[in-house]
Scaffold this motif. Sequence first.
Motif, PDB file in Angstrom:
ATOM      1  N   SER A  64      29.688  74.038   7.282  1.00 49.80           N
ATOM      2  CA  SER A  64      28.875  73.239   6.362  1.00 49.80           C
ATOM      3  C   SER A  64      27.739  74.039   5.729  1.00 49.80           C
ATOM      4  O   SER A  64      27.223  73.643   4.682  1.00 49.80           O
ATOM      5  CB  SER A  64      28.323  72.008   7.086  1.00 49.80           C
ATOM      6  OG  SER A  64      27.637  72.367   8.277  1.00 49.80           O
TER       7      SER A  64
ATOM      8  N   HIS B 136      29.054  71.713  10.885  1.00 45.35           N
ATOM      9  CA  HIS B 136      30.344  71.034  10.870  1.00 45.35           C
ATOM     10  C   HIS B 136      31.354  71.870  10.102  1.00 45.35           C
ATOM     11  O   HIS B 136      30.989  72.701   9.280  1.00 45.35           O
ATOM     12  CB  HIS B 136      30.228  69.657  10.194  1.00 45.35           C
ATOM     13  CG  HIS B 136      29.461  68.670  10.995  1.00 45.35           C
ATOM     14  ND1 HIS B 136      28.092  68.609  10.977  1.00 45.35           N
ATOM     15  CD2 HIS B 136      29.883  67.710  11.849  1.00 45.35           C
ATOM     16  CE1 HIS B 136      27.683  67.642  11.774  1.00 45.35           C
ATOM     17  NE2 HIS B 136      28.755  67.081  12.325  1.00 45.35           N
ATOM     18  N   CYS B 137      32.619  71.590  10.376  1.00 45.29           N
ATOM     19  CA  CYS B 137      33.713  72.177   9.613  1.00 45.29           C
ATOM     20  C   CYS B 137      34.720  71.075   9.338  1.00 45.29           C
ATOM     21  O   CYS B 137      35.214  70.438  10.267  1.00 45.29           O
ATOM     22  CB  CYS B 137      34.379  73.308  10.395  1.00 45.29           C
ATOM     23  SG  CYS B 137      35.868  73.940   9.573  1.00 45.29           S
TER      24      CYS B 137
END
Length: 164
Positions: free
Chosen positions: A60, A4-5
């Motif tokens: 992440s 994720h970002c």
Amino acid sequence: MTLHCHQIIRAATGPFAGSISLDYDARLLRRKRLRLDGGDFLLDLPEVTSIEDGDAFALSDGRLIVMRAAPEPVLIIGGDLPRLAWHIGNRHTPCRIEPNRLIIRQDHVLEAMLRQLGAMVEPAFLPFTPEGGAYGHGRTFGHEHGHNHEQRHDHGHNHDHEHA
């Protein structure tokens, strides 16, 4: 595990674990799955954000992925730049302003208008990084984005028109 970002690092200095190239339209993001050579990641930002050349996605797992503006069809404009810039801006068209030229995304209607105004117009294929707008980082959002119409808003014309 899906990466994720949730954060963009502006004008990041690296080191970078990879890069991704996006054209002007694709750089206005909030939530999207973005693909890399070594996999993909889910971008999930709190608000719509204009990603600029040199910004980085903070993944992440701690890696940084730099974003590069992808080449796309543009028009390089020469001539009476202040006058031509006024006509381009009056149409709320994103424009890169350089000392000896203007650059807009390819548009046959604007190209015809600019030629009629005496501009020298040359098609090219370059990364497009226009001037940022007053209401958004790196983006001229127009009336619908970045501010509320209940706020005082007067730039010299009525509002019975649409913006692209």
